[in-house]
Design a protein around this motif. Sequence first.
Motif, PDB file in Angstrom:
ATOM      1  N   ARG A  46       0.829  -1.218   0.000  1.00 12.77           N
ATOM      2  CA  ARG A  46       0.000   0.000   0.000  1.00 12.77           C
ATOM      3  C   ARG A  46       0.858   1.260   0.000  1.00 12.77           C
ATOM      4  NH1 ARG A  46      -2.868  -3.054  -1.775  1.00 12.77           N
ATOM      5  NH2 ARG A  46      -4.914  -3.769  -1.061  1.00 12.77           N
ATOM      6  N   LEU A  47       2.181   1.099  -0.155  1.00 16.39           N
ATOM      7  CA  LEU A  47       3.105   2.240  -0.231  1.00 16.39           C
ATOM      8  C   LEU A  47       3.916   2.129  -1.521  1.00 16.39           C
ATOM      9  CD1 LEU A  47       5.136   4.495   0.683  1.00 16.39           C
ATOM     10  CD2 LEU A  47       6.138   2.831   2.232  1.00 16.39           C
ATOM     11  N   ILE A  48       3.893   3.202  -2.307  1.00 16.45           N
ATOM     12  CA  ILE A  48       4.694   3.254  -3.540  1.00 16.45           C
ATOM     13  C   ILE A  48       5.653   4.426  -3.420  1.00 16.45           C
ATOM     14  CG2 ILE A  48       4.653   3.390  -6.075  1.00 16.45           C
ATOM     15  CD1 ILE A  48       3.025   0.984  -4.984  1.00 16.45           C
ATOM     16  N   ASP A  49       6.949   4.155  -3.653  1.00 15.07           N
ATOM     17  CA  ASP A  49       7.978   5.190  -3.521  1.00 15.07           C
ATOM     18  C   ASP A  49       8.537   5.550  -4.891  1.00 15.07           C
ATOM     19  OD1 ASP A  49       9.993   6.533  -1.421  1.00 15.07           O
ATOM     20  OD2 ASP A  49      11.125   5.854  -3.175  1.00 15.07           O
ATOM     21  N   THR A  50       8.185   6.768  -5.375  1.00 14.33           N
ATOM     22  CA  THR A  50       8.732   7.237  -6.639  1.00 14.33           C
ATOM     23  C   THR A  50       9.462   8.552  -6.384  1.00 14.33           C
ATOM     24  OG1 THR A  50       8.210   7.716  -8.969  1.00 14.33           O
ATOM     25  CG2 THR A  50       6.567   8.396  -7.359  1.00 14.33           C
ATOM     26  N   ALA A  51       9.872   9.223  -7.475  1.00 15.41           N
ATOM     27  CA  ALA A  51      10.557  10.518  -7.374  1.00 15.41           C
ATOM     28  C   ALA A  51      10.453  11.170  -8.744  1.00 15.41           C
ATOM     29  CB  ALA A  51      12.023  10.319  -7.009  1.00 15.41           C
ATOM     30  N   ALA A  52      10.485  12.497  -8.772  1.00 11.84           N
ATOM     31  CA  ALA A  52      10.426  13.195 -10.059  1.00 11.84           C
ATOM     32  C   ALA A  52      11.529  12.679 -10.991  1.00 11.84           C
ATOM     33  CB  ALA A  52      10.558  14.696  -9.839  1.00 11.84           C
ATOM     34  N   ILE A  53      12.737  12.488 -10.442  1.00 17.46           N
ATOM     35  CA  ILE A  53      13.875  12.104 -11.285  1.00 17.46           C
ATOM     36  C   ILE A  53      13.740  10.674 -11.829  1.00 17.46           C
ATOM     37  CG2 ILE A  53      15.371  11.272  -9.412  1.00 17.46           C
ATOM     38  CD1 ILE A  53      16.490  13.401 -12.425  1.00 17.46           C
ATOM     39  N   TYR A  54      12.887   9.845 -11.247  1.00 16.52           N
ATOM     40  CA  TYR A  54      12.732   8.476 -11.771  1.00 16.52           C
ATOM     41  C   TYR A  54      11.975   8.481 -13.106  1.00 16.52           C
ATOM     42  CZ  TYR A  54      13.800   7.138  -6.886  1.00 16.52           C
ATOM     43  OH  TYR A  54      14.355   6.998  -5.638  1.00 16.52           O
ATOM     44  N   GLY A  55      11.264   9.587 -13.377  1.00 17.06           N
ATOM     45  CA  GLY A  55      10.604   9.716 -14.675  1.00 17.06           C
ATOM     46  C   GLY A  55       9.428   8.775 -14.876  1.00 17.06           C
ATOM     47  N   ASN A  56       8.831   8.289 -13.789  1.00 11.45           N
ATOM     48  CA  ASN A  56       7.751   7.308 -13.972  1.00 11.45           C
ATOM     49  C   ASN A  56       6.497   7.644 -13.137  1.00 11.45           C
ATOM     50  OD1 ASN A  56       8.601   6.617 -11.384  1.00 11.45           O
ATOM     51  ND2 ASN A  56       9.678   4.763 -12.038  1.00 11.45           N
ATOM     52  N   GLU A  57       6.340   8.929 -12.806  1.00 18.97           N
ATOM     53  CA  GLU A  57       5.182   9.301 -11.970  1.00 18.97           C
ATOM     54  C   GLU A  57       3.855   9.083 -12.708  1.00 18.97           C
ATOM     55  OE1 GLU A  57       6.940  13.168 -11.244  1.00 18.97           O
ATOM     56  OE2 GLU A  57       6.818  12.879  -9.077  1.00 18.97           O
ATOM     57  N   VAL A  58       3.847   9.268 -14.037  1.00 20.84           N
ATOM     58  CA  VAL A  58       2.586   9.077 -14.776  1.00 20.84           C
ATOM     59  C   VAL A  58       2.111   7.634 -14.635  1.00 20.84           C
ATOM     60  CG1 VAL A  58       1.528   9.069 -17.074  1.00 20.84           C
ATOM     61  CG2 VAL A  58       3.019  10.974 -16.396  1.00 20.84           C
ATOM     62  N   GLY A  59       3.032   6.702 -14.849  1.00 22.08           N
ATOM     63  CA  GLY A  59       2.672   5.282 -14.774  1.00 22.08           C
ATOM     64  C   GLY A  59       2.255   4.869 -13.372  1.00 22.08           C
ATOM     65  N   VAL A  60       2.923   5.439 -12.363  1.00 27.04           N
ATOM     66  CA  VAL A  60       2.539   5.127 -10.976  1.00 27.04           C
ATOM     67  C   VAL A  60       1.086   5.547 -10.759  1.00 27.04           C
ATOM     68  CG1 VAL A  60       2.910   5.782  -8.548  1.00 27.04           C
ATOM     69  CG2 VAL A  60       4.873   5.228 -10.004  1.00 27.04           C
ATOM     70  N   GLY A  61       0.771   6.778 -11.159  1.00 26.42           N
ATOM     71  CA  GLY A  61      -0.594   7.286 -10.964  1.00 26.42           C
ATOM     72  C   GLY A  61      -1.632   6.453 -11.716  1.00 26.42           C
ATOM     73  N   LYS A  62      -1.274   6.048 -12.941  1.00 25.39           N
ATOM     74  CA  LYS A  62      -2.236   5.244 -13.737  1.00 25.39           C
ATOM     75  C   LYS A  62      -2.520   3.900 -13.061  1.00 25.39           C
ATOM     76  CE  LYS A  62      -1.555   6.832 -18.438  1.00 25.39           C
ATOM     77  NZ  LYS A  62      -0.894   6.569 -19.714  1.00 25.39           N
TER      78      LYS A  62
END
Length: 280
Positions: A46-62
Motif C-alpha cells: 500500500r506504499l509506492i515510492d517514486t521521485a520526479a527524477i525516476y521519470g515514472n510518476e505518470v505510470g505510478v498514478g495510472k
Amino acid sequence: MSSTSVPTLTLNNGVQIPQVGLGVYQTREGAEVERAVSAALEVGYRLIDTAAIYGNEVGVGKAVKASGLPREDIFITTKLWNAHHAYDAALRAFDESLAKLDCGYVDLYLIHWPLPMEGRFTEAWKALEELYNSKRVRAIGVSNFKPHHLEELLRGAETVPTVNQIELHPMFQQKETRAYCAEHNIVVESYSPLMQAGEALEHPVIVDLARQHGKTPAQVILRWHVQSGLVVIPKSANPERIRENFALFDFELSTDDMQAIEGMERGVRISADPDTAAFK
Ligand SMILES: NC(=O)c1ccc[n+]([C@@H]2O[C@H](COP(=O)([O-])OP(=O)(O)OC[C@H]3O[C@@H](n4cnc5c(N)ncnc54)[C@H](OP(=O)(O)O)[C@@H]3O)[C@@H](O)[C@H]2O)c1
C-alpha cells in the motif's frame, strides 16, 4: 485482491505509513512501472515510492487508479529533485509531480538530497512546509540527510521532518543517523535495502538464516528491516520478486538472528555520499 494487511508506523504528525512499500527507481515509465505497481497493489503493498527524477510518476498514478482501490488506502511518496532547491521552484516542481501522478494529493513529499555545497535546502524546506500547511501533502520529509544536515534544517524549521529516507542495509546500518532520528521522532526509511541485489544477499549469515527459516535471503534481510522498526521499500520490476519481498509476516527472526545480522556492518555505502553528491 489480497487481504494481507501490512503493519504501519505512526509519523510524528499522526499519519500512518505502511512499513513495507515498493520502490520504483530504475523502473521504466509506461508498461513496466504500471505492471510493477499493479502487481504490488494486488499482493497487498500500500506504499509506492517514486521521485520526479525516476521519470515514472505518470505510470505510478495510472496503476493506482486502475487498481480500483480507494485513494486513501494507498500511500504515495515522491521527491523534489535537486535542480529545484528554491522556494518558487520547489512549489512548481511539486505541481508538476502532482499533475503527472494525477492522484489528488501526495502522501509524503521528500527533499531528495541535501546538496550542502549549495546551502539552499532550508529554502526548499519552506516550500514543503507551505505544501503541508495548505494540505496538498499529508507529510513532508527529507532523504539522504546526515545528522548535521538535519540539525541545520531544524534550526529554521517550523515543521520537523516526518521521515528521513537513507541508504540502509546490513552492510551499512547507519547507527548514528538512526539514533539522531529516533531522538527527534523522525521515522527512518531504508533505501537500497537489498544493497541493490549486492553481496549482502550471498553473505553466509543471511544464507544460513534463510535456510533455517525456510525463506529466501531477500526475505531475511527485509524482515530484519521490519523488526528494526524501519520502513523498507525494496525495488523489483518482477512480479514474482515483488510477491516474495512482501511475504515477510509468517516468520520471525530471534534476538540472536538479529544480532548476527547486526554483525554484518562493514560501512559499505553503495550510493553517493550526501556531503559531496551534487548531481542535478
Ligand atoms: N532517496 C534516494 O536517494 C534513493 C536512492 C536509491 C533508491 N531509493 C528508493 O529505494 C528503492 C529501493 O532501492 P534500490 O532500487 O536502490 O535497491 P534494492 O531495492 O536494494 O534492490 C533492487 C535490486 O534488487 C533486485 N531484487 C529485488 N528483489 C529481489 C529478490 N527478492 N531477490 C533478488 N534480487 C532482488 C532488483 O531486481 P528486479 O527488479 O529484477 O527484481 C534490483 O536489481 C528504490 O526503488 C527507490 O524507490 C531512494
